[in-house]
Design a protein around this motif. Structure first.
Motif, PDB file in Angstrom:
ATOM      1  N   THR A  96       0.793  -1.224   0.000  1.00 48.46           N
ATOM      2  CA  THR A  96       0.000   0.000   0.000  1.00 48.46           C
ATOM      3  C   THR A  96       0.826   1.273   0.000  1.00 48.46           C
ATOM      4  OG1 THR A  96      -0.116  -0.086   2.416  1.00 48.46           O
ATOM      5  CG2 THR A  96      -1.931  -1.093   1.187  1.00 48.46           C
ATOM      6  N   TYR A  97       2.162   1.163   0.147  1.00 55.07           N
ATOM      7  CA  TYR A  97       2.887   2.434   0.222  1.00 55.07           C
ATOM      8  C   TYR A  97       4.332   2.402  -0.263  1.00 55.07           C
ATOM      9  CZ  TYR A  97       4.506   0.249   4.572  1.00 55.07           C
ATOM     10  OH  TYR A  97       5.004  -0.619   5.492  1.00 55.07           O
ATOM     11  N   LYS A  98       5.012   1.302  -0.261  1.00 55.37           N
ATOM     12  CA  LYS A  98       6.454   1.302  -0.513  1.00 55.37           C
ATOM     13  C   LYS A  98       6.765   1.005  -1.967  1.00 55.37           C
ATOM     14  CE  LYS A  98       8.855  -2.081   1.203  1.00 55.37           C
ATOM     15  NZ  LYS A  98       9.465  -2.900   2.259  1.00 55.37           N
TER      16      LYS A  98
ATOM     17  N   HIS B  29      -1.187  15.811   3.269  1.00 61.60           N
ATOM     18  CA  HIS B  29      -0.759  14.424   3.108  1.00 61.60           C
ATOM     19  C   HIS B  29      -0.403  13.787   4.448  1.00 61.60           C
ATOM     20  CE1 HIS B  29       0.421  14.675  -1.440  1.00 61.60           C
ATOM     21  NE2 HIS B  29      -0.880  14.759  -1.215  1.00 61.60           N
ATOM     22  N   ARG B  31       0.894  10.655   4.651  1.00 54.84           N
ATOM     23  CA  ARG B  31       2.012   9.731   4.493  1.00 54.84           C
ATOM     24  C   ARG B  31       3.275  10.474   4.061  1.00 54.84           C
ATOM     25  NH1 ARG B  31      -0.903   4.667   1.299  1.00 54.84           N
ATOM     26  NH2 ARG B  31      -1.750   3.682   3.171  1.00 54.84           N
ATOM     27  N   TYR B  33       7.595   9.713   3.189  1.00 50.30           N
ATOM     28  CA  TYR B  33       8.579   8.683   2.885  1.00 50.30           C
ATOM     29  C   TYR B  33       9.950   9.334   2.705  1.00 50.30           C
ATOM     30  CZ  TYR B  33       4.107   7.054   0.947  1.00 50.30           C
ATOM     31  OH  TYR B  33       2.780   6.756   0.748  1.00 50.30           O
ATOM     32  N   TYR B  48       9.077   5.095   6.323  1.00 47.88           N
ATOM     33  CA  TYR B  48       7.711   5.544   6.031  1.00 47.88           C
ATOM     34  C   TYR B  48       7.030   5.985   7.310  1.00 47.88           C
ATOM     35  CZ  TYR B  48       2.662   4.626   5.487  1.00 47.88           C
ATOM     36  OH  TYR B  48       1.289   4.702   5.515  1.00 47.88           O
ATOM     37  N   GLN B  50       3.217   7.358   8.802  1.00 47.88           N
ATOM     38  CA  GLN B  50       1.809   7.701   8.626  1.00 47.88           C
ATOM     39  C   GLN B  50       1.466   8.612   9.798  1.00 47.88           C
ATOM     40  OE1 GLN B  50      -0.990   4.777   7.145  1.00 47.88           O
ATOM     41  NE2 GLN B  50      -2.485   5.433   8.665  1.00 47.88           N
ATOM     42  N   SER B  95       2.232  11.523   0.319  1.00 44.38           N
ATOM     43  CA  SER B  95       1.027  11.114  -0.399  1.00 44.38           C
ATOM     44  C   SER B  95      -0.149  11.128   0.567  1.00 44.38           C
ATOM     45  CB  SER B  95       1.202   9.718  -1.008  1.00 44.38           C
ATOM     46  OG  SER B  95       1.223   8.726  -0.003  1.00 44.38           O
ATOM     47  N   LEU B  97      -3.703   9.213   1.959  1.00 49.99           N
ATOM     48  CA  LEU B  97      -4.055   7.823   2.253  1.00 49.99           C
ATOM     49  C   LEU B  97      -4.841   7.185   1.129  1.00 49.99           C
ATOM     50  CD1 LEU B  97      -5.105   8.034   6.017  1.00 49.99           C
ATOM     51  CD2 LEU B  97      -3.117   6.847   5.073  1.00 49.99           C
ATOM     52  N   ASN B 100      -2.324   6.209  -4.576  1.00 52.66           N
ATOM     53  CA  ASN B 100      -1.038   5.524  -4.622  1.00 52.66           C
ATOM     54  C   ASN B 100       0.111   6.429  -5.042  1.00 52.66           C
ATOM     55  OD1 ASN B 100      -1.932   2.928  -3.852  1.00 52.66           O
ATOM     56  ND2 ASN B 100      -2.709   2.570  -5.909  1.00 52.66           N
ATOM     57  N   GLN B 102       2.884   9.108  -5.180  1.00 53.95           N
ATOM     58  CA  GLN B 102       3.705   9.871  -4.246  1.00 53.95           C
ATOM     59  C   GLN B 102       4.274  11.090  -4.955  1.00 53.95           C
ATOM     60  OE1 GLN B 102       6.645   7.314  -2.395  1.00 53.95           O
ATOM     61  NE2 GLN B 102       5.125   5.717  -1.990  1.00 53.95           N
TER      62      GLN B 102
END
Lengths: 111, 113
Positions: A96-98, B29, B31, B33, B48, B50, B95, B97, B100, B102
């Motif tokens: 879902t994210y990486k 956002h 998220r 990374y 990462y 959240q 990003s 939630l 997808n 980023q």
């Protein structure tokens, strides 16, 4: 072990012609794929994506094709323009994210 | 909104020094990374968040590396006792939630002499 591979480090294309960039992956569990474009001294910029439930996605001059049985995707740019000259990365999203990125292909569009 | 910003854009340091980088994500956002990119390679995932919770750390992130996102907004990445092998471009992305995709910042290029 490289799970996402871009085997062509560079590609040159004449302006107005089609550019085809290829990407192979090893894990059949990958279910979402993206293409990013990167200019020098900038971060990657999202270009186009495709879910594994589709085999094609189109956005203007950019089309991504996914062949799940071959674990292969390609990005078509038509017609190619000099401003498209950049490094292109494909990325897989196994969850879902990486992201898992390929090593990139440097595209040069010749005027 | 001007997108993801990173500071500094370039950092030159001597081996053994500590460095800290900052990332300001797109404001809505959740998220965030961190990735590292070396010459001829694609970006490699480091960690990462959240909101303020750090949910995953790559094995690439040795114990000399630490990342924080104290209030769920900006994030910092600190490298202690830098080594020449730490020389790379450090990229931050954010990003929402629900999507997808980023969005990446311009990166911080670290050179360790």
């Amino acid at each position: 072990d490289q799970q996402v591979k871009q085997n062509s480090p560079s590609l040159s294309v004449q302006e107005g012609r089609i550019s085809i960039l290829n990407c192979d992956y090893t894990n059949s569990m990958f279910d979402y794929f993206l293409w990013y474009k990167k200019y020098p001294a900038e971060g990657p910029t999202f270009l186009i994506s495709i879910s594994s439930i589709k085999d094609k996605n189109e956005d203007g001059r950019f089309t991504v094709f996914l062949n799940k049985s071959a674990k292969h995707l390609s990005l078509h740019i038509v017609p190619s323009q000099p401003g498209d000259s950049a490094v292109y990365f494909c990325a897989a999203l196994p969850g879902t994210y990486k992201y898992i990125f390929g090593t990139g292909t440097r595209l040069k569009v010749l005027a | 909104d001007t997108g993801v910003s990173q500071d500094p854009r370039h950092k030159i340091t001597k081996r053994g020094q500590n460095v800290t980088f900052r990332c300001d994500p797109i404001s809505e956002h959740n998220r965030l990374y961190w990735y590292r990119q070396t010459l001829g390679q694609g970006p490699e995932f480091l960690t990462y968040f959240q909101n303020e919770a750090q949910l995953e750390k790559s094995r690439l992130l040795s114990d000399r590396f630490s990342a924080e996102r104290p209030k769920g907004s900006f994030s910092t990445l600190e490298i202690q006792r830098t080594e020449q092998g730490d020389s790379a471009m450090y990229l931050c992305a954010s990003s929402s939630l629900s999507l997808n995709e980023q969005f990446f910042g311009p990166g911080t290029r670290l050179t360790v002499l």
